[in-house]
Write a protein that holds these residues in place. Structure first.
Motif, PDB file in Angstrom:
ATOM      1  N   UNK A 117    -101.257  70.987 -25.706  1.00 61.60           N
ATOM      2  CA  UNK A 117    -102.224  69.997 -26.176  1.00 61.60           C
ATOM      3  C   UNK A 117    -102.284  68.866 -25.155  1.00 61.60           C
ATOM      4  N   UNK A 118    -103.491  68.422 -24.862  1.00 60.31           N
ATOM      5  CA  UNK A 118    -103.681  67.336 -23.892  1.00 60.31           C
ATOM      6  C   UNK A 118    -104.435  66.194 -24.551  1.00 60.31           C
ATOM      7  N   UNK A 119    -103.948  64.973 -24.326  1.00 61.65           N
ATOM      8  CA  UNK A 119    -104.612  63.757 -24.799  1.00 61.65           C
ATOM      9  C   UNK A 119    -105.313  63.089 -23.628  1.00 61.65           C
ATOM     10  N   UNK A 120    -106.604  62.784 -23.800  1.00 64.78           N
ATOM     11  CA  UNK A 120    -107.367  62.026 -22.813  1.00 64.78           C
ATOM     12  C   UNK A 120    -107.369  60.567 -23.266  1.00 64.78           C
ATOM     13  N   UNK A 121    -106.823  59.708 -22.460  1.00 64.47           N
ATOM     14  CA  UNK A 121    -106.644  58.310 -22.849  1.00 64.47           C
ATOM     15  C   UNK A 121    -107.930  57.508 -22.620  1.00 64.47           C
ATOM     16  N   UNK A 122    -108.971  57.910 -23.320  1.00 62.04           N
ATOM     17  CA  UNK A 122    -110.266  57.224 -23.294  1.00 62.04           C
ATOM     18  C   UNK A 122    -110.873  57.297 -24.690  1.00 62.04           C
ATOM     19  N   UNK A 123    -111.747  56.356 -25.013  1.00 63.33           N
ATOM     20  CA  UNK A 123    -112.470  56.410 -26.282  1.00 63.33           C
ATOM     21  C   UNK A 123    -113.600  57.424 -26.161  1.00 63.33           C
ATOM     22  N   UNK A 124    -113.581  58.424 -27.038  1.00 62.11           N
ATOM     23  CA  UNK A 124    -114.594  59.474 -27.029  1.00 62.11           C
ATOM     24  C   UNK A 124    -115.459  59.496 -28.280  1.00 62.11           C
ATOM     25  N   UNK A 125    -115.032  58.796 -29.342  1.00 57.33           N
ATOM     26  CA  UNK A 125    -115.751  58.901 -30.608  1.00 57.33           C
ATOM     27  C   UNK A 125    -115.612  57.625 -31.413  1.00 57.33           C
ATOM     28  N   UNK A 126    -116.535  57.464 -32.358  1.00 56.05           N
ATOM     29  CA  UNK A 126    -116.491  56.363 -33.321  1.00 56.05           C
ATOM     30  C   UNK A 126    -116.152  56.952 -34.684  1.00 56.05           C
ATOM     31  N   UNK A 127    -115.064  56.462 -35.259  1.00 54.35           N
ATOM     32  CA  UNK A 127    -114.587  56.939 -36.550  1.00 54.35           C
ATOM     33  C   UNK A 127    -114.983  55.916 -37.614  1.00 54.35           C
ATOM     34  N   UNK A 128    -115.747  56.389 -38.584  1.00 52.34           N
ATOM     35  CA  UNK A 128    -116.309  55.453 -39.564  1.00 52.34           C
ATOM     36  C   UNK A 128    -115.349  55.217 -40.722  1.00 52.34           C
ATOM     37  N   UNK A 129    -115.099  53.950 -40.999  1.00 51.84           N
ATOM     38  CA  UNK A 129    -114.255  53.548 -42.121  1.00 51.84           C
ATOM     39  C   UNK A 129    -115.156  53.046 -43.247  1.00 51.84           C
ATOM     40  N   UNK A 130    -115.069  53.706 -44.387  1.00 52.14           N
ATOM     41  CA  UNK A 130    -115.870  53.238 -45.532  1.00 52.14           C
ATOM     42  C   UNK A 130    -115.207  53.683 -46.821  1.00 52.14           C
ATOM     43  N   UNK A 131    -115.697  53.147 -47.921  1.00 49.56           N
ATOM     44  CA  UNK A 131    -115.021  53.316 -49.210  1.00 49.56           C
ATOM     45  C   UNK A 131    -114.960  54.764 -49.649  1.00 49.56           C
ATOM     46  N   UNK A 132    -115.868  55.599 -49.160  1.00 49.26           N
ATOM     47  CA  UNK A 132    -115.888  56.998 -49.589  1.00 49.26           C
ATOM     48  C   UNK A 132    -114.825  57.836 -48.905  1.00 49.26           C
ATOM     49  N   UNK A 133    -114.110  57.278 -47.941  1.00 45.08           N
ATOM     50  CA  UNK A 133    -113.129  58.038 -47.184  1.00 45.08           C
ATOM     51  C   UNK A 133    -111.972  58.513 -48.053  1.00 45.08           C
ATOM     52  N   UNK A 134    -111.517  59.754 -47.798  1.00 46.05           N
ATOM     53  CA  UNK A 134    -110.425  60.323 -48.579  1.00 46.05           C
ATOM     54  C   UNK A 134    -109.163  59.484 -48.458  1.00 46.05           C
ATOM     55  N   UNK A 135    -108.921  58.908 -47.272  1.00 46.49           N
ATOM     56  CA  UNK A 135    -107.672  58.190 -47.039  1.00 46.49           C
ATOM     57  C   UNK A 135    -107.543  56.926 -47.871  1.00 46.49           C
ATOM     58  N   UNK A 136    -108.601  56.538 -48.586  1.00 48.83           N
ATOM     59  CA  UNK A 136    -108.505  55.356 -49.446  1.00 48.83           C
ATOM     60  C   UNK A 136    -107.599  55.618 -50.645  1.00 48.83           C
ATOM     61  N   UNK A 137    -107.430  56.873 -51.049  1.00 47.16           N
ATOM     62  CA  UNK A 137    -106.600  57.196 -52.189  1.00 47.16           C
ATOM     63  C   UNK A 137    -105.168  57.417 -51.694  1.00 47.16           C
ATOM     64  N   UNK A 138    -104.341  56.383 -51.810  1.00 48.82           N
ATOM     65  CA  UNK A 138    -103.015  56.417 -51.197  1.00 48.82           C
ATOM     66  C   UNK A 138    -102.102  57.442 -51.836  1.00 48.82           C
ATOM     67  N   UNK A 139    -102.115  57.537 -53.159  1.00 47.57           N
ATOM     68  CA  UNK A 139    -101.236  58.485 -53.832  1.00 47.57           C
ATOM     69  C   UNK A 139    -101.605  59.922 -53.477  1.00 47.57           C
ATOM     70  N   UNK A 140    -102.887  60.201 -53.397  1.00 44.35           N
ATOM     71  CA  UNK A 140    -103.324  61.551 -53.033  1.00 44.35           C
ATOM     72  C   UNK A 140    -102.939  61.875 -51.596  1.00 44.35           C
ATOM     73  N   UNK A 141    -103.098  60.908 -50.699  1.00 40.60           N
ATOM     74  CA  UNK A 141    -102.709  61.145 -49.318  1.00 40.60           C
ATOM     75  C   UNK A 141    -101.218  61.434 -49.213  1.00 40.60           C
ATOM     76  N   UNK A 142    -100.409  60.742 -50.004  1.00 38.98           N
ATOM     77  CA  UNK A 142     -98.968  61.003 -49.958  1.00 38.98           C
ATOM     78  C   UNK A 142     -98.665  62.415 -50.446  1.00 38.98           C
ATOM     79  N   UNK A 143     -99.352  62.871 -51.489  1.00 40.26           N
ATOM     80  CA  UNK A 143     -99.132  64.234 -51.962  1.00 40.26           C
ATOM     81  C   UNK A 143     -99.486  65.246 -50.882  1.00 40.26           C
TER      82      UNK A 143
END
Length: 301
Positions: free
Chosen positions: A197-223
């Motif tokens: 696996x290779x990491x390119x140390x440059x910004x390649x994408x925009x990741x959108x943060x919004x309320x609909x994101x799965x990661x907002x549910x902390x307990x579910x993410x921990x499971x």
């Protein structure tokens, strides 16, 4: 045959879908196809995708299915993909124009590398820039599996380009993680176990943060993180790292709880992390930081 197949699942993503497709079509590397998988949307997502397919019949393919979750949607895209390389772009994220070209360059030059990824910048629901993420992959790249499994670093999903042949080796996205999260981390761990696996140390994408994101549910993410640890603890690579991986999962839970203002829950999570990984310096530091937080605030006032 296109060189790259873009996997773009969408479920009720009419607000952002067109911008995501546009960012794929605007790549400087043009030998690609965009496979939009409509996962049973009830909004205008299917109509938007169909419009692009009509206007760009040589570039955009639409697959429709009953709602089954992101893993099944990506797998449906893989089922019709013709490219040697697969790229992942969710319907609410964006690519910068050079992304595919830079990743393909690495994959073409290095046969030992199966997956390439890069950095992101976070944007909000309205597309405003928040921040680029600080990454430390170059410190850990010699063992990508342990780096991911122990949560020392992360692979940003919208930056991933990987070889189609890896799917033949490790299998498709696991639907067991549907609506839990971690389905992408599960795939990257399986890839890291068999390929470079290779990491390119440059910004390649925009990741959108919004309320609909799965990661907002902390307990579910921990499971989902715990399910991931248990799955890979049964593998030759993951078994010896099980307790350290559990410590990392609880440390991640502590960080989430602290960010949500749930300090008592954060302290308990960090204490559990220390129990599983008494030699993990990060867990000890996090526990001490969370315990000392009220004192620092008191002294600061």
């Amino acid at each position: 045959m296109p060189v790259v197949s873009v996997l773009m699942p969408v479920y009720n993503g009419e607000r952002y879908l067109a911008a995501a497709i546009d960012s794929a079509l605007a790549q400087t590397f043009q030998d690609l196809e965009v496979i939009v998988v409509d996962d049973g949307s009830t909004d205008r997502s299917a109509a938007i995708a169909a419009d692009y397919a009509a206007r760009f019949p040589d570039k955009v393919i639409v697959v429709s299915q009953a709602n089954g979750g992101i893993s099944l949607a990506r797998n449906a895209g893989i089922g019709v993909a013709r490219g040697r390389f697969l790229a992942v772009l969710d319907a609410d994220d964006l690519w910068l124009p050079h992304h595919i070209a830079e990743c393909v360059k690495v994959l073409e030059a290095r046969g030992d590398v199966g997956l390439v990824h890069a950095n992101i910048e976070r944007i909000d629901a309205d597309g405003m820039q928040r921040q680029a993420v600080q990454r430390y992959w170059n410190q850990f790249e010699t063992d990508a599996f342990a780096t991911i499994y122990l949560r020392y670093e992360h692979i940003s999903c919208p930056t991933v380009v990987f070889r189609r042949e890896l799917i033949d080796q490790v299998g498709p996205f696991d639907p067991a993680f549907t609506r839990l999260g971690s389905e992408d981390r599960d795939m990257w761990l399986r890839c890291a176990a068999v390929s470079g696996i290779v990491f390119i140390d440059e910004v390649h994408a925009c990741y959108r943060m919004h309320a609909a994101g799965v990661s907002r549910n902390l307990d579910r993410m921990h499971r989902s993180r715990m399910a991931l640890v248990e799955k890979f603890s049964k593998t030759p690579r993951g078994g010896p790292l099980r307790r350290r991986a559990l410590a990392a999962a609880y440390r991640g839970l502590g960080e989430d709880m602290l960010g949500a203002g749930r300090r008592s829950d954060a302290v308990r999570a960090y204490a559990t992390a220390v129990m599983y990984g008494p030699s993990e310096v990060r867990a000890w530091k996090a526990l001490l930081r969370s315990v000392m937080l009220p004192m620092r605030r008191h002294l600061g006032s």
